[in-house]
Scaffold this active site. Structure first.
Site, mmCIF file in Angstrom:
data_model
loop_
_atom_site.group_PDB
_atom_site.id
_atom_site.type_symbol
_atom_site.label_atom_id
_atom_site.label_comp_id
_atom_site.label_asym_id
_atom_site.label_seq_id
_atom_site.Cartn_x
_atom_site.Cartn_y
_atom_site.Cartn_z
ATOM 1 N N CYS A 1 11.473 4.510 -0.434
ATOM 2 C CA CYS A 1 12.317 3.330 -0.253
ATOM 3 C C CYS A 1 12.471 2.519 -1.526
ATOM 4 C CB CYS A 1 11.703 2.435 0.799
ATOM 5 S SG CYS A 1 10.111 1.771 0.275
HETATM 6 N N1 LIG Z 1 8.055 -2.922 4.878
HETATM 7 C C1 LIG Z 1 6.891 -2.790 4.212
HETATM 8 N N2 LIG Z 1 6.076 -3.853 4.048
HETATM 9 C C2 LIG Z 1 4.902 -3.724 3.364
HETATM 10 N N3 LIG Z 1 4.449 -2.545 2.850
HETATM 11 C C3 LIG Z 1 5.230 -1.457 3.015
HETATM 12 C C4 LIG Z 1 6.488 -1.522 3.683
HETATM 13 N N4 LIG Z 1 7.026 -0.261 3.684
HETATM 14 C C5 LIG Z 1 6.145 0.539 3.049
HETATM 15 N N5 LIG Z 1 5.064 -0.175 2.644
HETATM 16 C C6 LIG Z 1 3.887 0.328 1.912
HETATM 17 O O1 LIG Z 1 4.094 1.702 1.575
HETATM 18 C C7 LIG Z 1 3.195 2.533 2.319
HETATM 19 C C8 LIG Z 1 3.860 3.853 2.655
HETATM 20 O O2 LIG Z 1 4.905 3.610 3.537
HETATM 21 P P1 LIG Z 1 5.892 4.745 4.002
HETATM 22 O O3 LIG Z 1 5.182 6.051 4.070
HETATM 23 O O4 LIG Z 1 6.578 4.235 5.213
HETATM 24 O O5 LIG Z 1 6.899 4.943 2.811
HETATM 25 S S1 LIG Z 1 7.991 4.047 2.158
HETATM 26 O O6 LIG Z 1 7.293 3.094 1.281
HETATM 27 O O7 LIG Z 1 8.762 3.377 3.222
HETATM 28 O O8 LIG Z 1 8.812 4.978 1.370
HETATM 29 C C9 LIG Z 1 2.832 1.656 3.519
HETATM 30 O O9 LIG Z 1 1.645 2.128 4.109
HETATM 31 P P2 LIG Z 1 1.132 1.615 5.545
HETATM 32 O O10 LIG Z 1 0.204 0.460 5.256
HETATM 33 O O11 LIG Z 1 0.398 2.789 6.116
HETATM 34 O O12 LIG Z 1 2.311 1.178 6.370
HETATM 35 C C10 LIG Z 1 2.686 0.319 2.857
HETATM 36 O O13 LIG Z 1 1.515 0.222 2.084
#
Ligand SMILES: Nc1ncnc2c1ncn2[C@@H]1O[C@H](COP(=O)(O)OS(=O)(=O)O)[C@@H](OP(=O)(O)O)[C@H]1O
Length: 257
Positions: free
Chosen positions: A221
């Site tokens: 993203c």
């Molecule tokens: N919206 C939002 N807010 C805060 N942090 C976020 C967000 N999107 C991604 N992350 C961070 O990225 C980690 C990996 O997320 P994803 O595998 O979904 O990938 S991606 O970042 O959307 O490409 C994700 O890991 P998790 O903590 O397991 O959700 C976060 O550390």
């Protein structure tokens, strides 16, 4: 856990210190790595979209006996209802402070569409990523004085996604009754915005199957790109986004329950 590293660490780290730290951490368990982060890293936060990895890290941190870092959630406004429910569940279960950042000047999808038009992700996904994740993250880091973050990305998620080991995570989740997104029980393997997330299909491999499934080559993203790339996206944004007047409140808000 005494070691040769100063507490807290002085940032920025040289390449040499980073190599020594990584060599040290690679011998520790996930729980000890997290405790090491808590005790060594200054101004530490956890950025999370409430994925499995982030929630396991949060659960481990909550059992560490140390105060847990505040969470940062970048509310794109386009998360599934199940994700917003999970935010509330996590807030109650762990009594953790969650700082929520939305796209600049936008409290609702209506505000966002007024500023960027409908379905911005279809027109220009770089600008979409910048508006919903990269800029809000920069704003959060600046406003909160963040120097270090824990994220839920794992080495095994880069490149070869078939090499993931979700079973280890699943076992911890079951044993510790960690909250999880209900969509993971409905055929979704990884959950992001509703418009770019689909249930996985037969034959899909990899933990993140279903994310940007119809966009060849798109896997991230933009949140995790390096800072200079983020800055050039900022320039892109200045040049290409129409600058209609919108509410410009920049705030730490609470998402709908
Ligand atoms: N919206 C939002 N807010 C805060 N942090 C976020 C967000 N999107 C991604 N992350 C961070 O990225 C980690 C990996 O997320 P994803 O595998 O979904 O990938 S991606 O970042 O959307 O490409 C994700 O890991 P998790 O903590 O397991 O959700 C976060 O550390």
């Amino acid at each position: 856990m005494a070691d040769q590293f100063s507490t807290p660490l002085e940032l920025p780290l040289s390449g040499e210190s980073l190599t020594a730290i990584n060599a040290h951490l690679s011998q520790l368990s996930p729980q000890d790595i997290l405790i090491w982060a808590l005790t060594h890293l200054p101004a530490l936060y956890q950025t999370t979209a409430f994925g499995l990895t982030g929630l396991v890290a949060l659960d481990m941190l909550s059992k560490s006996g140390h105060p847990i870092p505040k969470l940062i959630f970048l509310d794109t406004l386009y998360h599934f209802a199940e994700t917003y429910e999970l935010v509330q569940e996590v807030r109650e279960r762990y009594a953790v402070d969650i700082k929520v950042y939305k796209p600049e000047g936008c409290k609702t999808i209506g505000d966002f569409e007024k500023k960027h038009g409908e379905e911005l992700w279809q027109k220009d996904e770089d600008i979409y990523d910048f508006a919903v994740k990269v800029e809000p993250a920069q704003r959060a880091y600046q406003e909160l004085g963040v120097h270090s973050v824990i994220t839920g990305r794992r080495r095994s998620q880069g490149g070869d996604r078939a090499s993931l080991q979700p079973l280890e995570v699943d076992a911890y989740i079951r044993e510790n009754n960690v909250p999880r997104n209900k969509l993971l029980d409905q055929g979704y393997r990884s959950v992001g915005d509703w418009h770019s997330t689909q249930p996985s299909r037969e034959g899909d491999t990899g933990e993140r199957a279903g994310r940007w499934a119809d966009k060849e080559g798109k896997t991230e993203c933009g949140l995790h790109k390096n800072f200079s790339e983020m800055k050039s996206r900022a320039k892109l944004e200045e040049q290409r986004i129409p600058t209609e007047e919108v509410t410009t409140a920049s705030e730490v808000a609470t998402p709908p329950a």
